[in-house]
Design a protein around this motif. Structure first.
Motif, mmCIF file in Angstrom:
data_model
loop_
_atom_site.group_PDB
_atom_site.id
_atom_site.type_symbol
_atom_site.label_atom_id
_atom_site.label_comp_id
_atom_site.label_asym_id
_atom_site.label_seq_id
_atom_site.Cartn_x
_atom_site.Cartn_y
_atom_site.Cartn_z
ATOM 1 N N UNK A 105 0.817 -1.211 0.000
ATOM 2 C CA UNK A 105 0.000 0.000 0.000
ATOM 3 C C UNK A 105 0.853 1.264 0.000
ATOM 4 N N UNK A 106 1.953 1.254 0.747
ATOM 5 C CA UNK A 106 2.777 2.461 0.804
ATOM 6 C C UNK A 106 3.447 2.717 -0.536
ATOM 7 N N UNK A 107 3.792 1.643 -1.264
ATOM 8 C CA UNK A 107 4.367 1.851 -2.594
ATOM 9 C C UNK A 107 3.311 2.294 -3.595
ATOM 10 N N UNK A 108 2.066 1.947 -3.369
ATOM 11 C CA UNK A 108 0.989 2.521 -4.186
ATOM 12 C C UNK A 108 0.960 4.041 -4.019
ATOM 13 N N UNK A 109 1.214 4.488 -2.791
ATOM 14 C CA UNK A 109 1.264 5.929 -2.533
ATOM 15 C C UNK A 109 2.481 6.543 -3.221
ATOM 16 N N UNK A 110 3.677 5.947 -2.999
ATOM 17 C CA UNK A 110 4.889 6.489 -3.604
ATOM 18 C C UNK A 110 4.739 6.662 -5.116
ATOM 19 N N UNK A 111 4.250 5.610 -5.768
ATOM 20 C CA UNK A 111 4.243 5.577 -7.227
ATOM 21 C C UNK A 111 3.007 6.249 -7.822
ATOM 22 N N UNK A 112 1.844 6.003 -7.237
ATOM 23 C CA UNK A 112 0.613 6.590 -7.761
ATOM 24 C C UNK A 112 0.522 8.077 -7.503
ATOM 25 N N UNK A 113 0.682 8.467 -6.238
ATOM 26 C CA UNK A 113 0.630 9.890 -5.897
ATOM 27 C C UNK A 113 1.825 10.619 -6.515
ATOM 28 N N UNK A 114 2.983 9.939 -6.571
ATOM 29 C CA UNK A 114 4.160 10.547 -7.196
ATOM 30 C C UNK A 114 3.912 10.900 -8.652
ATOM 31 N N UNK A 115 3.233 10.012 -9.377
ATOM 32 C CA UNK A 115 2.909 10.302 -10.777
ATOM 33 C C UNK A 115 2.020 11.541 -10.889
ATOM 34 N N UNK A 116 1.074 11.671 -9.959
ATOM 35 C CA UNK A 116 0.198 12.844 -9.956
ATOM 36 C C UNK A 116 1.004 14.111 -9.670
ATOM 37 N N UNK A 117 1.980 14.029 -8.746
ATOM 38 C CA UNK A 117 2.807 15.194 -8.430
ATOM 39 C C UNK A 117 3.598 15.658 -9.655
ATOM 40 N N UNK A 118 4.180 14.711 -10.380
ATOM 41 C CA UNK A 118 4.924 15.069 -11.591
ATOM 42 C C UNK A 118 4.003 15.694 -12.635
ATOM 43 N N UNK A 119 2.806 15.156 -12.746
ATOM 44 C CA UNK A 119 1.842 15.694 -13.703
ATOM 45 C C UNK A 119 1.467 17.130 -13.347
ATOM 46 N N UNK A 120 1.280 17.394 -12.057
ATOM 47 C CA UNK A 120 0.944 18.755 -11.614
ATOM 48 C C UNK A 120 2.079 19.732 -11.905
ATOM 49 N N UNK A 121 3.322 19.295 -11.677
ATOM 50 C CA UNK A 121 4.460 20.180 -11.957
ATOM 51 C C UNK A 121 4.546 20.495 -13.443
ATOM 52 N N UNK A 122 4.390 19.453 -14.267
ATOM 53 C CA UNK A 122 4.526 19.667 -15.712
ATOM 54 C C UNK A 122 3.423 20.557 -16.272
#
Length: 463
Positions: A311-328
């Motif tokens: 579950x924690x890696x779901x957060x790292x990878x899933x939420x992380x992808x959203x963070x990169x998308x927001x920055x871009x």
């Protein structure tokens, strides 16, 4: 199901009765805070470039080689670490890491740059790899109830080592001078000081006896090994190992892509706005990222003990992808949004490092988990080359095409988002290891019967 033909030798002193397990994390921290100096290598780059007439690429070579050697030495030395114990491993790390600085000091004093590459990059890199994995399995055996927290404490030190080393190194260069003599003296002081500090950990480390008491609940957990485990050789034949290799590689590639380019990236994003980022502010942003990296290592890894590793890696990878998308998409429109997303990403970067040993323990058991962890760190070596390469190459090509500002990074940020999605899929493919890979470790204690519902819950957590 098989039993290993040759029992593993567990080196190092065994803790006497009454020994507090809370003395072990400081021993591990003494190693990780020292080798975490690697993240502060950039402090020496300007002095080396002016003193030895080097290019930026040349001055980065010792650091790059050190990261490559970290992964390779951890992979090839992991079995020896498991066999000979944490004190042996910490001693090897001390000798190699400190010797690397002493060889580098000789190289700076004689203007022989190849000695700096050999010392810091090759010899010191071996010390990095052996030191990085040296306390991992021991900590998880001391803290079977909270493995994520235990490894997070130690690996937090690696992320935080630069917070100590950066100002310390800068102060020495200011005092000694930025010429070859000053660089040599700074390297010499580093080598001697780290030898003393790491020596404290070597003296303090202990391996656990047969049972360890959970000081919080009063319950007793069997240590070092219960039930069944998986050998390092067998782990390489499982899809679980390679799924986690992809997970770690993708998470590290995404994090190091921002970390390596942090200062110029934030400057470029807001260069054409009413509030451009000054050099001092960009340096402060880098310091914030280092703090997030360090905090994520203990915070997120401890959280994994509560919600499960998958579950924690779901957060790292899933939420992380959203963070990169927001920055871009929106990063140049809001400085607070850019900074917040970057801090979250770097906390995930650190958390991924700290949580992976516990994830391995959940899947493969504590038997040879240090050796398995060492082999998995080749993903770090790969990501250490891949992340900066993606960001820098794309930025250079965009600049050559006449683009500037956020346009330099749009494509690379999209690539990073895609890599995190790949890692997310790999994490979803992780399943419990098939029993055919299990062995009964020679030092295993008979495990108490596990109620059916608890066994099912454990398998659900692995999934």
């Amino acid at each position: 199901m098989t039993t290993p033909s040759t029992p593993a030798r567990r080196g190092g002193p065994v803790a006497p009765p009454g020994w507090s397990r809370w003395l072990v994390p400081p021993a591990a921290l003494s190693i990780h805070l020292s080798i975490g100096q690697a993240y502060a290598w950039s402090v020496f780059k300007p002095a080396l470039e002016s003193g030895l007439d080097l290019s930026g690429t040349q001055s980065a070579l010792p650091f790059q080689l050190a990261i490559v050697m970290l992964g390779l030495s951890a992979a090839f030395g992991g079995t020896l670490v498991e066999r000979n114990g944490p004190r042996w491993a910490m001693t090897v790390s001390l000798v190699c890491f400190s010797s690397g600085f002493l060889i580098s000091a000789l190289g700076a004093a004689t203007a022989q740059y190849w000695l700096i590459v050999l010392g810091y990059g090759f010899v010191g890199g071996i010390g990095l790899g052996i030191g990085y994995i040296s306390p991992v399995s021991t900590l998880m055996k001391w803290f079977p109830d909270r493995p994520g927290m235990a490894t997070g404490i130690a690996i937090m030190g690696f992320g935080g080592g630069a917070l100590i080393a950066s100002p310390w190194s800068a102060a020495m260069l200011d005092s000694f001078g930025s010429d070859n003599r000053g660089i040599a003296l700074a390297f010499l002081v580093h080598g001697l000081a780290y030898a003393v500090f790491m020596g404290l950990g070597v003296l303090l480390i202990r391996t656990p006896a047969a049972r360890v008491k959970d000081e919080g609940s009063g319950e007793t957990a069997r240590v070092p090994v219960t039930g069944h485990g998986v050998s390092a050789r067998s782990a390489l034949r499982t899809p679980q190992f390679w799924c986690l290799w992809v997970v770690l590689c993708m998470n590290v590639t995404a994090g190091i892509g921002i970390l390596e380019k942090a200062a110029p990236m934030i400057s470029d994003f807001f260069a054409d706005t009413d509030t451009p980022v000054s050099v001092a502010a960009a340096a402060g942003f880098v310091a914030l990222l280092s703090a997030a990296n360090m905090a994520g290592r203990i915070g997120w890894s401890s959280t994994s003990d509560l919600i499960g590793r998958k579950n924690i890696y779901r957060v790292y990878l899933g939420v992380g992808a959203v963070m990169y998308l927001l920055i871009s998409q929106f990063g140049d429109a809001s400085k607070p949004l850019f900074i917040l997303c970057a801090l979250v990403l770097l906390s995930f970067y650190g958390g991924g490092f700290a949580t992976i040993p516990a994830y391995l323990k959940d899947l493969f058991g504590t038997y040879q988990v240090g050796a398995i962890h060492g082999r998995l760190l080749t993903a770090w070596s790969t990501a250490g080359v891949l992340g900066p390469l993606i960001v820098n190459q794309i930025a250079d090509r965009q600049a050559a095409a006449g683009h500037s500002g956020p346009e330099l990074y749009g494509l690379s940020l999209t690539v990073m988002t895609g890599l995190l999605v790949v890692g997310f899929i790999a994490n979803e493919l992780v399943r419990p290891v098939h029993p055919r890979h299990h062995v009964t470790p020679p030092d295993a204690a008979p495990a108490a019967p596990v109620p059916a519902q608890k066994e099912a819950a454990a398998h659900d957590d692995a999934r």
